[in-house]
Motif scaffolding. Structure first.
Motif, PDB file in Angstrom:
ATOM      1  N   SER A  37     -18.276  19.130  81.550  1.00 52.14           N
ATOM      2  CA  SER A  37     -18.583  17.958  82.364  1.00 52.14           C
ATOM      3  C   SER A  37     -19.992  17.529  82.006  1.00 52.14           C
ATOM      4  O   SER A  37     -20.810  18.344  81.562  1.00 52.14           O
ATOM      5  CB  SER A  37     -18.482  18.300  83.847  1.00 52.14           C
ATOM      6  N   ASP A  49     -16.161  13.314  83.861  1.00 52.19           N
ATOM      7  CA  ASP A  49     -15.190  14.406  84.031  1.00 52.19           C
ATOM      8  C   ASP A  49     -15.796  15.546  84.852  1.00 52.19           C
ATOM      9  O   ASP A  49     -17.005  15.622  85.053  1.00 52.19           O
ATOM     10  CB  ASP A  49     -14.646  14.895  82.689  1.00 52.19           C
ATOM     11  N   ILE A  77     -13.444   9.632  85.428  1.00 49.78           N
ATOM     12  CA  ILE A  77     -12.344  10.577  85.209  1.00 49.78           C
ATOM     13  C   ILE A  77     -11.492  10.042  84.065  1.00 49.78           C
ATOM     14  O   ILE A  77     -10.744   9.081  84.214  1.00 49.78           O
ATOM     15  CB  ILE A  77     -11.496  10.767  86.485  1.00 49.78           C
ATOM     16  N   SER A  85     -10.036  17.078  86.394  1.00 51.79           N
ATOM     17  CA  SER A  85     -10.357  16.359  87.634  1.00 51.79           C
ATOM     18  C   SER A  85     -10.476  17.296  88.832  1.00 51.79           C
ATOM     19  O   SER A  85     -10.783  16.854  89.934  1.00 51.79           O
ATOM     20  CB  SER A  85      -9.272  15.316  87.933  1.00 51.79           C
ATOM     21  N   LEU A  88     -13.269  17.151  91.338  1.00 49.51           N
ATOM     22  CA  LEU A  88     -13.513  15.864  91.993  1.00 49.51           C
ATOM     23  C   LEU A  88     -13.538  15.953  93.513  1.00 49.51           C
ATOM     24  O   LEU A  88     -14.443  15.371  94.138  1.00 49.51           O
ATOM     25  CB  LEU A  88     -12.477  14.836  91.526  1.00 49.51           C
ATOM     26  N   THR A 102     -11.663   4.996  86.513  1.00 50.87           N
ATOM     27  CA  THR A 102     -10.534   5.524  85.764  1.00 50.87           C
ATOM     28  C   THR A 102      -9.552   4.387  85.470  1.00 50.87           C
ATOM     29  O   THR A 102      -9.818   3.231  85.789  1.00 50.87           O
ATOM     30  CB  THR A 102      -9.859   6.678  86.537  1.00 50.87           C
TER      31      THR A 102
END
Length: 409
Positions: A37, A49, A77, A85, A88, A102
């Motif tokens: 990430s 991400d 994302i 994900s 998240l 996204t």
């Protein structure tokens, strides 16, 4: 890892290294993996991400070493699977004002997966850009790499590509950068491609076409090594591995029809197969009574598609006599597909499927496609109500493309 890892200007790796033997897609990752990430510490702080759903708490703690999560304004994302994900929900709980960026399908799936219906989403389309204050992100939709909602993100100023699963490798590396690796990373890079991307190689070619004019210095994927020594080398490798096999494959489409609707389906399927470079022969079982010639065509084909209209819950014409011959023929390593048009319930298509399963053909159904390609939007056996119109034609073309991919694989 306590020290901050800088990827580009004001850009940091904030992922998680999973050095266990990791269960993954019915496999075990013996070398583990990383969940990469990235935090872009700009005027509008942005996360690209997240990490696996198992490590959401650790993920938010890592971000806290750089920035208060509530200051984050965007969460990108690229791909909704939980190994990307999964962090998240924990992040969104802290970054309450962040907009989630996204694709349209990605937004729909994330809302359902994590109960985020109340959150603000920014839906991107191919080629859209986003100014995050000092850096500009450009987005490209890359469907089926390796699921339908996937996209990739490119930072124009840094010349960094964030392609999520694409260009990844499954290695729990603490070096993180390819030029710091203690061994050649290309074998792991190629194994990852074969396991995850190769079933979708036509879409790999589509992706390469989209990024061909970008100046890319660094590829920052979501698993394994960040590629900064020679980004073009890895793009060339994907290009080479995804090119179609040059050996011509052959498909036979044999059908019977009442009003011409099933013939139209057969022609649409042929168009999609030809687009993949597959040699196609079409035979009308009602006008061709030479059973031996039909059997010879079946034996010399790599895929055989059998189609019929439905009349009084059954097939029409002489197709059944051909299907009855299949169990006596050696059809191992060949693909069998049932298709047809119908007006009510379409029983003939299921009858064809039953005959195919009595042979030693590799019979394609929706379950097989999901397990081998991850595509859950294609219906096998192929069923069209009445004459194929625009939407059905598009689906038939996609189904034929998928059949072509199986042959070329």
């Amino acid at each position: 890892m306590d020290k901050k890892i800088q990827v580009a200007d004001k850009t940091y790796w904030i992922g998680y290294i999973d050095d266990r033997k990791v269960p993954f897609h019915r496999l075990t990752l013996e070398k583990g993996t990383t969940y990469n990430s990235y935090l872009l510490f700009t005027e509008k702080p942005t996360v690209i991400d997240t990490v696996d759903i198992s490590f959401g708490k650790q993920f938010v703690e890592t971000i806290g070493q750089y920035i208060a999560p509530e200051e984050i304004q965007y969460i990108i994302i690229n791909h909704v699977e939980p190994d990307h994900s999964g962090g998240l929900p924990a992040l969104a709980n802290k970054a309450k004002n962040a907009t989630i960026v996204t694709t349209e399908l990605g937004a729909k799936e994330l809302k359902e997966m994590y109960k985020l219906h109340h959150r603000e989403f920014m839906v991107i389309q191919d080629g859209d850009t986003l100014d995050i204050g000092g850096k500009t992100l450009k987005f490209f939709e890359t469907p089926y790499l390796h699921t339908e909602e996937t996209m990739i993100t490119y930072c124009i100023e840094d010349k960094v590509l964030y392609p999520c699963d694409q260009f990844s490798s499954h290695v729990a590396t603490y070096q993180l950068f390819d030029d710091l690796a203690k061994e050649d990373i290309m074998p792991d890079f190629r194994v990852y491609y074969q396991l995850i991307m190769h079933p979708h190689r036509p879409y790999v070619q589509d992706m390469i076409e989209k990024i061909k004019d970008l100046e890319i210095n660094i590829i920052a994927p979501s698993h394994g090594y960040i590629l900064r020594s020679d980004a073009k080398k890895y793009i060339r490798a994907y290009d080479e591995m995804s090119r179609p096999n040059q050996d011509t494959k052959k498909a036979l489409i044999i059908y019977s029809t009442m009003t011409g609707n099933t013939k139209a389906v057969a022609n649409d399927l042929a168009d999609g197969l030809k687009h993949k470079g597959i040699s196609v022969q079409i035979m009308n079982a009602q006008t061709n009574s030479n059973i031996e010639a039909i059997k010879e065509a079946i034996l010399t084909s790599d895929a055989i598609l059998f189609g019929s209209s439905t009349r009084y819950a059954d097939m029409v014409g002489s197709l059944e006599s051909i299907l009855q011959e299949l169990k006596e023929m050696d059809l191992e390593h060949k693909i069998g597909i049932a298709f047809g048009s119908y007006g009510w319930s379409g029983e003939a298509i299921e009858v064809i499927q039953d005959y195919l399963k009595q042979s030693n053909l590799k019979v394609i159904d929706s379950g097989y496609m999901i397990k081998t390609t991850g595509m859950d939007h294609l219906q096998f056996p192929i069923r069209v109500k009445f004459k194929p119109e625009k939407n059905e034609k598009e689906k038939l073309f996609q189904a034929a493309q998928a059949i072509g991919d199986l042959l070329l694989g």
